[in-house]
Design a protein around this motif. Structure first.
Motif, PDB file in Angstrom:
ATOM      1  N   ASP A 426       0.857  -1.191   0.000  1.00 38.84           N
ATOM      2  CA  ASP A 426       0.000   0.000   0.000  1.00 38.84           C
ATOM      3  C   ASP A 426       0.895   1.244   0.000  1.00 38.84           C
ATOM      4  O   ASP A 426       2.128   1.129   0.028  1.00 38.84           O
ATOM      5  CB  ASP A 426      -0.993  -0.023   1.181  1.00 38.84           C
ATOM      6  N   ASP A 427       0.265   2.434  -0.012  1.00 43.15           N
ATOM      7  CA  ASP A 427       1.048   3.676  -0.136  1.00 43.15           C
ATOM      8  C   ASP A 427       2.069   3.837   0.985  1.00 43.15           C
ATOM      9  O   ASP A 427       3.116   4.450   0.802  1.00 43.15           O
ATOM     10  CB  ASP A 427       0.111   4.891  -0.122  1.00 43.15           C
ATOM     11  N   ALA A 428       1.740   3.254   2.160  1.00 41.15           N
ATOM     12  CA  ALA A 428       2.651   3.390   3.299  1.00 41.15           C
ATOM     13  C   ALA A 428       3.735   2.313   3.292  1.00 41.15           C
ATOM     14  O   ALA A 428       4.564   2.247   4.198  1.00 41.15           O
ATOM     15  CB  ALA A 428       1.851   3.315   4.592  1.00 41.15           C
ATOM     16  N   GLY A 429       3.702   1.442   2.288  1.00 36.59           N
ATOM     17  CA  GLY A 429       4.739   0.418   2.186  1.00 36.59           C
ATOM     18  C   GLY A 429       4.408  -0.870   2.921  1.00 36.59           C
ATOM     19  O   GLY A 429       5.275  -1.717   3.115  1.00 36.59           O
ATOM     20  N   HIS A 430       3.126  -1.030   3.339  1.00 33.78           N
ATOM     21  CA  HIS A 430       2.739  -2.271   4.021  1.00 33.78           C
ATOM     22  C   HIS A 430       2.271  -3.304   3.006  1.00 33.78           C
ATOM     23  O   HIS A 430       1.559  -2.957   2.067  1.00 33.78           O
ATOM     24  CB  HIS A 430       1.607  -2.011   5.031  1.00 33.78           C
ATOM     25  N   PRO A 431       2.642  -4.584   3.237  1.00 33.22           N
ATOM     26  CA  PRO A 431       2.212  -5.634   2.310  1.00 33.22           C
ATOM     27  C   PRO A 431       0.696  -5.778   2.317  1.00 33.22           C
ATOM     28  O   PRO A 431       0.070  -5.681   3.376  1.00 33.22           O
ATOM     29  CB  PRO A 431       2.868  -6.902   2.845  1.00 33.22           C
ATOM     30  N   LEU A 432       0.109  -6.001   1.148  1.00 32.69           N
ATOM     31  CA  LEU A 432      -1.339  -6.159   1.045  1.00 32.69           C
ATOM     32  C   LEU A 432      -1.683  -7.634   0.871  1.00 32.69           C
ATOM     33  O   LEU A 432      -0.925  -8.384   0.251  1.00 32.69           O
ATOM     34  CB  LEU A 432      -1.861  -5.357  -0.138  1.00 32.69           C
ATOM     35  N   PRO A 433      -2.828  -8.059   1.393  1.00 29.78           N
ATOM     36  CA  PRO A 433      -3.223  -9.461   1.241  1.00 29.78           C
ATOM     37  C   PRO A 433      -3.643  -9.771  -0.197  1.00 29.78           C
ATOM     38  O   PRO A 433      -3.869  -8.857  -1.002  1.00 29.78           O
ATOM     39  CB  PRO A 433      -4.406  -9.605   2.197  1.00 29.78           C
ATOM     40  N   ALA A 434      -3.767 -11.068  -0.489  1.00 26.24           N
ATOM     41  CA  ALA A 434      -4.171 -11.518  -1.828  1.00 26.24           C
ATOM     42  C   ALA A 434      -5.453 -10.809  -2.253  1.00 26.24           C
ATOM     43  O   ALA A 434      -6.353 -10.608  -1.440  1.00 26.24           O
ATOM     44  CB  ALA A 434      -4.380 -13.023  -1.820  1.00 26.24           C
ATOM     45  N   GLY A 435      -5.503 -10.425  -3.503  1.00 22.01           N
ATOM     46  CA  GLY A 435      -6.715  -9.830  -4.053  1.00 22.01           C
ATOM     47  C   GLY A 435      -6.810  -8.333  -3.891  1.00 22.01           C
ATOM     48  O   GLY A 435      -7.697  -7.699  -4.459  1.00 22.01           O
ATOM     49  N   GLU A 436      -5.896  -7.723  -3.110  1.00 23.17           N
ATOM     50  CA  GLU A 436      -5.988  -6.258  -2.938  1.00 23.17           C
ATOM     51  C   GLU A 436      -5.017  -5.526  -3.841  1.00 23.17           C
ATOM     52  O   GLU A 436      -3.881  -5.939  -4.044  1.00 23.17           O
ATOM     53  CB  GLU A 436      -5.758  -5.896  -1.473  1.00 23.17           C
ATOM     54  N   LEU A 437      -5.517  -4.406  -4.355  1.00 18.99           N
ATOM     55  CA  LEU A 437      -4.778  -3.631  -5.344  1.00 18.99           C
ATOM     56  C   LEU A 437      -3.765  -2.698  -4.681  1.00 18.99           C
ATOM     57  O   LEU A 437      -4.099  -1.986  -3.738  1.00 18.99           O
ATOM     58  CB  LEU A 437      -5.805  -2.801  -6.117  1.00 18.99           C
ATOM     59  N   ILE A 481      -2.085  -9.669  -6.507  1.00 21.16           N
ATOM     60  CA  ILE A 481      -1.734 -11.094  -6.617  1.00 21.16           C
ATOM     61  C   ILE A 481      -2.913 -11.877  -6.049  1.00 21.16           C
ATOM     62  O   ILE A 481      -3.433 -11.523  -4.989  1.00 21.16           O
ATOM     63  CB  ILE A 481      -0.453 -11.409  -5.807  1.00 21.16           C
ATOM     64  N   ASP A 482      -3.368 -12.918  -6.770  1.00 16.92           N
ATOM     65  CA  ASP A 482      -4.531 -13.661  -6.261  1.00 16.92           C
ATOM     66  C   ASP A 482      -4.092 -14.807  -5.324  1.00 16.92           C
ATOM     67  O   ASP A 482      -2.904 -14.984  -5.063  1.00 16.92           O
ATOM     68  CB  ASP A 482      -5.437 -14.134  -7.418  1.00 16.92           C
ATOM     69  N   GLU A 483      -5.077 -15.564  -4.861  1.00 10.83           N
ATOM     70  CA  GLU A 483      -4.806 -16.641  -3.894  1.00 10.83           C
ATOM     71  C   GLU A 483      -3.819 -17.676  -4.427  1.00 10.83           C
ATOM     72  O   GLU A 483      -3.118 -18.331  -3.669  1.00 10.83           O
ATOM     73  CB  GLU A 483      -6.114 -17.382  -3.546  1.00 10.83           C
ATOM     74  N   ASP A 484      -3.783 -17.850  -5.736  1.00 12.68           N
ATOM     75  CA  ASP A 484      -2.887 -18.855  -6.333  1.00 12.68           C
ATOM     76  C   ASP A 484      -1.516 -18.285  -6.676  1.00 12.68           C
ATOM     77  O   ASP A 484      -0.716 -18.954  -7.339  1.00 12.68           O
ATOM     78  CB  ASP A 484      -3.504 -19.410  -7.625  1.00 12.68           C
ATOM     79  N   GLY A 485      -1.301 -17.020  -6.304  1.00 17.17           N
ATOM     80  CA  GLY A 485      -0.002 -16.423  -6.603  1.00 17.17           C
ATOM     81  C   GLY A 485       0.091 -15.843  -8.003  1.00 17.17           C
ATOM     82  O   GLY A 485       1.178 -15.467  -8.459  1.00 17.17           O
TER      83      GLY A 485
END
Ligand code: COA
Ligand code: AMP
Length: 629
Positions: A426-437, A481-485
């Motif tokens: 995300d904009d703050a540099g935190h990793p996002l979970p699968a499916g999030e832009l 990135i989706d659930e399957d990578g």
């Protein structure tokens, strides 16, 4: 090993992984170490090795039984010419050209600009530079003199290698006036220009020009000069946010190792197979997959001079594939869209035997599902989208068909390739979970062959790629990135647009428009186009005192972009408006304008609080024929 094991191995133990891949290269001094950490997130690969790219692309194949195999097949429907060059012939031709350059004082590390159309000599010029350790910078023929001048001043070449002309379906492009114009505009003056005279439009030679054939006479063929693993193989300029292009530096050893790896693992070809990338040597696809990778790997490469449609018709791709028995074919989605537009039912493919083709590879821009499905159905073969950039030089995410063909998910270029630890932040540099832009980044270090820096612009390199997300390389693309990578590429996060697979800077076009005396301010946005993916549209506000007829200013602005950037900018849609939508702090709402233009019903985005401006944009879009309702 399947894909997952190979990918994990590349991230867990990059040192062993890439040293193993390096065994496929013929070294003058083999690397003892793969990765070198230089501090501040800067890395180099194979720094203690010595090697020559041309030796690996030509001479070793001549020595190892491929002397009589075709290295290059030239197929030029635009001139009605076909020919082929064996590896042995290529060695003679390249060594002779390199000898000519050396005799005129070109040495290891000197820069040479190459400005040529799609003829085998373009590859010969690149390889001749590589042979003597000179650093080439190829400039696409669709750029104007001004763009050539900018590159001359940035990389200060000792020489230019050019042809007398390029050929577009509707015209002959005389290169000599463009070169003379560029040299006139530039502060740096190259010592000499080598000109390949083409029958279609020979040119008069000036005092500093030498004829391609004459200048080699009486000079000795040049041997291959070993260079350090980190020596720049080439500089390739690409568009960024501002008008000044970025000089992407390609390191020699990593380039050899990585490209060679991709030919089997991604493109699934064996040495001896025919490989065709229908692009242009002026782009990274042309560098990597028309010239270097197929030759390094011992394949036959096709140099195609023409268009997918119109020369003579939309059957050209299928004819070339069947006639030359192409195994893997690579082009941009826009080219397939052009074929589909002219031959929607694919009737023209019916007459050709395409049984030798194994797969179609698409890259350079988003591959729309319609195009992929159409091609899959027509060819009855896999169609693989893959995602990469000038900066990386080869695939970041793709389908490793030669290693393990993974199921295709339409809309995704599939999975990260070995060495690329792709993450979404995300904009703050935190990793996002699968499916999030979010922003697509790659954890440093990038794998071998990718850019270590920008030519003469280390600070710009750090600012453009390493600063926003410390410890990561910022790709400039957004996605998820989706659930399957599987990775999905959704949009650019900067002002870069993609027109017919060509990467262009809207900021660069705005700089040109802003230079027009009647233009007070302007915005250029990329709007969706059925054929080219995106098209630039310019909105100009004129100086109050201007009093000019709007249509005249528009025509001058369109011409200005063509003259300054080149026809490849495809800048044809422009309109005068009274105001541009802005934030309270005065920033032009370009992204909002794109949303308005691309929204079917011209829905009003919440960010525009003055409905009159929305109406004005709608009217402006209608004026230029870009109307959705
Ligand atoms: N030299 C001079 N002018 C060139 C040029 C070159 N090498 N390449 C393109 N141009 C000109 C074209 O003639 C055209 O000029 P025009 O405005 O006078 O018609 C203009 O630049 C725009 O070119 P382009 O956007 O390519 O449009 P097009 O209508 O000529 O062709 C396609 C459309 C889709 C057929 C064509 O873009 C194509 O084949 N693309 C393949 C994509 C590709 O190679 N991408 C590279 C990355 S993989
Ligand atoms: P270039 O450097 O000219 O190769 O352009 C690279 C940019 O083109 C990427 O950063 C993407 O924005 C876009 N691009 C390239 N390949 C793809 C793809 N397969 N899908 C979506 N976008 C792509």
């Amino acid at each position: 090993m399947g894909y997952h094991a190979e990918y994990e191995a590349s991230l867990q133990d990059p040192e062993s992984y890439w040293l193993k891949a390096a065994e496929a290269i013929d070294w003058d001094v083999a690397p003892t170490q793969a990765l070198f950490e230089r501090g501040n997130h800067m890395y180099e690969w194979f720094a203690d090795a010595r090697v020559n790219t041309c030796y690996n692309a030509i001479d070793r194949h001549v020595e190892n039984g491929r002397a009589d195999q075709a290295a290059i097949i030239y197929d030029s429907p635009i001139t009605g010419t076909k020919s082929s060059i064996t590896y042995a012939q290529l060695q003679t031709r390249v060594a002779a050209l390199a000898g000519g350059l050396a005799a005129k004082g070109v040495r290891k590390g000197d820069r040479v600009i190459i400005y040529m159309p799609m003829v085998p000599e373009a590859l010969e010029a690149m390889l001749a530079c590589a042979r003597i350790g000179a650093v080439h910078s190829v400039v696409f023929g669709g750029f104007a003199a001004n763009e050539l001048a900018v590159r001359i001043d940035d990389c200060t070449p000792k020489a230019i290698i050019a042809a007398s002309c390029g050929l577009e379906p509707n015209r002959v492009v005389a290169y000599k006036p463009l070169i003379d114009g560029a040299i006139e505009l530039a502060s740096h003056t190259p010592e000499f220009t080598v000109i390949l005279q083409r029958d279609q439009h020979p040119c008069d030679l000036g005092a500093n020009d030498v004829d391609w054939h004459n200048f080699q006479k009486g000079t000795a063929p040049a041997p291959c000069v070993p260079v350090e693993g980190t020596h720049p193989a080439y500089i390739l300029y690409t568009s960024g946010t501002t008008g000044a292009p970025k000089g992407v530096v390609r390191p020699t050893a990593g380039h050899l190792v990585a490209l060679n790896w991709t030919m089997k693992n991604i493109y699934d070809v064996d040495p001896g197979d025919v490989f065709w990338a229908a692009s242009d040597v002026g782009w990274v696809v042309g560098h990597s997959y028309i010239c270097y990778a197929p030759l390094i790997h011992g394949n036959t490469t096709v140099v195609f001079e023409g268009k997918p449609v119109g020369t003579p018709d939309a059957s050209t791709f299928w004819r070339v594939i069947s006639e030359h028995n192409v195994r893997s074919f690579f082009t941009a989605p826009t080219a397939i869209r052009a074929v589909k537009r002219d031959d929607p039912e694919g009737k023209l493919a019916a007459g050709f035997d395409l049984s030798g083709l194994r797969a179609l590879y698409l890259a350079g821009e988003r591959a729309d599902p319609d195009t992929i499905e159409w091609a899959q159905q027509l060819l009855g073969k896999p169609v693989y989208d893959h995602w990469w950039q000038t900066e990386t030089g080869y695939t970041i995410a793709g389908n490793p068909a030669g290693l393990e063909a993974l199921p295709v998910k339409i809309g995704s270029p599939t999975v990260p390739m070995p060495g690329y630890d792709v993450q979404i932040l995300d904009d703050a540099g935190h990793p996002l979970p699968a499916g999030e832009l979010g922003a697509i980044v790659v954890k440093l270090p990038l794998p071998p062959g990718t850019l270590p820096t920008l030519w003469n612009a280390e600070e710009r390199f750090k600012k453009s790629y390493l600063t926003a997300f410390p410890g990561f390389y910022e790709t400039g693309d957004a996605g998820m990135i989706d659930e399957d990578g599987y990775l999905y590429i959704m949009a650019r996060t900067d002002d870069v647009i993609n027109v017919a697979g060509h990467r262009l800077s809207t900021g660069g076009m705005e700089e040109v428009l802003a230079g027009h005396k009647d233009v007070a301010e302007c915005a250029v946005i990329g709007v969706t186009d059925q054929l080219k993916g995106q098209m630039p549209v310019g909105f100009m506000c004129l100086n109050t005192a201007s009093g000019r007829v709007h249509a005249e200013v528009v025509a001058e602005c369109v011409k200005r972009v063509r003259d300054r950037i080149g026809p490849v900018a495809a800048f044809k849609l422009a309109v005068v408006v009274d105001r541009l939508p802005k934030t309270r702090s005065g920033k032009i709402l370009r992204a909002t304008m794109v949303k308005i233009a691309d929204s079917e019903a011209y829905k009003m985005p919440a960010t525009i609080d003055d409905p009159a401006i929305l109406d004005e944009i709608k009217v402006a879009l209608k004026t230029i024929g870009y109307a959705k309702d």
